[in-house]
Design a protein around this motif. Structure first.
Motif, PDB file in Angstrom:
ATOM      1  N   LEU A 130      -5.210   1.561   6.770  1.00 28.89           N
ATOM      2  CA  LEU A 130      -5.362   0.407   5.787  1.00 28.89           C
ATOM      3  C   LEU A 130      -5.171  -0.575   5.858  1.00 28.89           C
ATOM      4  O   LEU A 130      -5.229  -0.879   6.747  1.00 28.89           O
TER       5      LEU A 130
ATOM      6  N   ARG B 278      -3.388   6.196   1.319  1.00 30.52           N
ATOM      7  CA  ARG B 278      -3.752   6.639   2.457  1.00 30.52           C
ATOM      8  C   ARG B 278      -3.419   8.572   1.829  1.00 30.52           C
ATOM      9  O   ARG B 278      -2.199   8.126   1.628  1.00 30.52           O
TER      10      ARG B 278
ATOM     11  N   THR C 119      -8.436   5.826   0.804  1.00 30.58           N
ATOM     12  CA  THR C 119      -9.604   5.354   1.082  1.00 30.58           C
ATOM     13  C   THR C 119      -9.152   4.995   3.053  1.00 30.58           C
ATOM     14  O   THR C 119      -9.773   4.932   3.729  1.00 30.58           O
TER      15      THR C 119
ATOM     16  N   PRO D 181      -4.013   0.648  -2.281  1.00 29.80           N
ATOM     17  CA  PRO D 181      -4.932   1.359  -1.214  1.00 29.80           C
ATOM     18  C   PRO D 181      -3.682   2.446  -0.771  1.00 29.80           C
ATOM     19  O   PRO D 181      -2.482   1.983  -1.078  1.00 29.80           O
TER      20      PRO D 181
ATOM     21  N   ALA E   6     -10.174  11.967  -0.895  1.00 33.26           N
ATOM     22  CA  ALA E   6     -11.267  11.139  -1.410  1.00 33.26           C
ATOM     23  C   ALA E   6     -11.917  11.309  -2.446  1.00 33.26           C
ATOM     24  O   ALA E   6     -12.391  10.316  -2.556  1.00 33.26           O
TER      25      ALA E   6
ATOM     26  N   GLY F 135      -9.668   8.899  -4.262  1.00 28.73           N
ATOM     27  CA  GLY F 135      -9.974   7.510  -4.180  1.00 28.73           C
ATOM     28  C   GLY F 135      -8.869   6.857  -3.636  1.00 28.73           C
ATOM     29  O   GLY F 135      -8.647   5.771  -3.077  1.00 28.73           O
TER      30      GLY F 135
ATOM     31  N   LEU G 139     -13.045   8.674   5.085  1.00 26.74           N
ATOM     32  CA  LEU G 139     -11.944   8.062   5.260  1.00 26.74           C
ATOM     33  C   LEU G 139     -11.520   7.419   6.502  1.00 26.74           C
ATOM     34  O   LEU G 139     -12.932   7.611   7.254  1.00 26.74           O
ATOM     35  N   SER G 140     -10.988   6.800   6.282  1.00 28.51           N
ATOM     36  CA  SER G 140     -10.435   5.658   7.115  1.00 28.51           C
ATOM     37  C   SER G 140      -9.569   5.771   8.182  1.00 28.51           C
ATOM     38  O   SER G 140      -8.166   6.593   7.395  1.00 28.51           O
TER      39      SER G 140
ATOM     40  N   ALA H 181      -5.477   4.147  -7.095  1.00 28.18           N
ATOM     41  CA  ALA H 181      -6.464   3.722  -6.645  1.00 28.18           C
ATOM     42  C   ALA H 181      -7.202   2.595  -7.315  1.00 28.18           C
ATOM     43  O   ALA H 181      -8.215   1.683  -7.379  1.00 28.18           O
TER      44      ALA H 181
ATOM     45  N   HIS I 265       1.001  -1.210  -0.119  1.00 26.42           N
ATOM     46  CA  HIS I 265      -0.027   0.108  -0.249  1.00 26.42           C
ATOM     47  C   HIS I 265       0.716   1.389  -0.083  1.00 26.42           C
ATOM     48  O   HIS I 265       2.047   0.932   0.449  1.00 26.42           O
TER      49      HIS I 265
END
Length: 361
Positions: A340, A232, A260, A230, A255, A258, A336-337, A225, A191
């Motif tokens: 990852l 960040r 996450t 993945p 975001a 793309g 968004l988180s 993306a 990632h």
């Protein structure tokens, strides 16, 4: 002689660079100052990038810091041509007898044996796989990589060993390796974190002169993306008084592109970075300098920098608390988180060398 001048170089000599001066590092017993002898000062030639091969005999660096989520990393280069004035890695050039100022961004050291050394390290009987972080000190996709392709070689080794890797960059050159990264990401082995500081191209050019422009970084997020990798968005550093008002818009733009996940780190000014940043601030944004540095000191307990684990990345005090709350609200708004997906370690294998017989089982 009359006036003794500082370590600053003439503006033309440092055109397109971040640092305005080239003061020696903290370990040097002497420093050279320019002196006005009344005859005028000769024009200085523009500073050019020099690359020297690093003779390191190992490539994996180990880390035990409790506030960093990895214990091993690779740095294909020492020094970084991106020239970000805020770069916390600048003081590392002092260990080489060079200046954390202009030397850091113009006198680079490459590690052409990095792929070979990595293959050797991963093949050792006692080696146990875990995520290798790349780009946590200097950028593996800085401009010189286009010619030397050391990072490309490192990725090819990691892919052959099915080894997990986490990459941080602000360089658009990562797009060159989309195919290879997509192949690894499909198996949960890669990632990427893309560093975002501002959406203002003018501010970006002043603050990080040879890094990719904001629009190009967002484009990189989109391409990564789309390839199934993945991504960040790393809002780092957040510079109070210059970029902090952009936190929410940066996260939304990431975001939309793309990404996450997202994270942030407040401005850090360790050792020689502090005087370099203050010098730059007084020159480029003199009207904001006092306010910016006042907020920086508020974040770090009255100092330019607080190195304590747990505080150095986030700061302390009311402003730090407010920033954390703004980030949490923006996470919910953008979807968004904080994290990852975890990378896999169970696929690791040592591939046979050319000419070796494959196992039947």
């Amino acid at each position: 002689m009359s006036k003794v001048e500082s370590d600053r170089v003439l503006p033309g000599a440092a055109r397109g660079r971040g640092a305005l001066s080239n003061a020696p590092g903290r370990f040097e017993p002497h420093r050279r100052l320019h002196a006005d002898d009344g005859w005028g000062r000769e024009p200085e030639p523009q500073v050019r990038t020099q690359v020297t091969e690093d003779g390191s005999r190992s490539i994996l660096a180990r880390n035990t810091s409790p506030d960093i989520p990895f214990d091993r990393s690779i740095n294909p280069y020492r020094g970084c041509e991106h020239g970000c004035i805020y770069c916390f890695a600048r003081p590392s050039h002092a260990y080489l007898g060079l200046s954390p100022g202009l030397d850091f961004e113009t006198r680079l050291f490459s590690k052409p044996r990095a792929p070979e050394l990595l293959r050797k390290a991963l093949s050792a009987r006692r080696y146990r796989p875990d995520v290798i972080a790349i780009g946590t000190n200097t950028d593996p996709y800085q401009p010189v990589e286009q010619r030397l392709q050391i990072m490309r070689g490192v990725l090819e080794v990691l892919n052959a060993f099915r080894h997990p890797v986490s990459i941080v960059t602000k360089g658009a050159l990562i797009r060159r390796d989309l195919g290879l990264l997509a192949e690894m990401a499909a198996d949960g082995l890669a990632h990427v974190g893309v560093s975002l500081t501002t959406l203002d191209p003018k501010l970006s050019r002043r603050m990080e002169p040879r890094a990719a422009a904001p629009a190009h970084r967002l484009r990189s997020i989109g391409l990564l993306a789309e390839a199934g990798i993945p991504v960040r968005a790393m809002i780092a550093p957040v510079v109070p008084g210059l970029t902090d008002h952009e936190l929410e818009s940066l996260m939304q733009a990431a975001a939309d592109a793309g990404a996450t996940a997202a994270s942030y780190i407040v401005l850090r000014l360790p050792l020689e970075v502090s005087p370099l940043f203050r010098e730059w601030l007084e020159e480029v944004y003199p009207d904001r300098a006092r306010r910016v540095m006042g907020r920086v000191r508020e974040l770090h307990g009255g100092r330019d920098y607080d190195p304590e684990w747990g505080r150095r990345m986030r700061g302390q005090g009311l402003w730090a608390d407010l920033l954390a709350k703004r980030f949490a609200v923006a996470l919910g708004r953008t979807g968004l988180s904080r994290q990852l997906p975890a990378l896999r370690r169970d696929l690791f294998r040592v591939p046979p060398r050319p000419g070796e017989q494959l196992s039947l089982f």
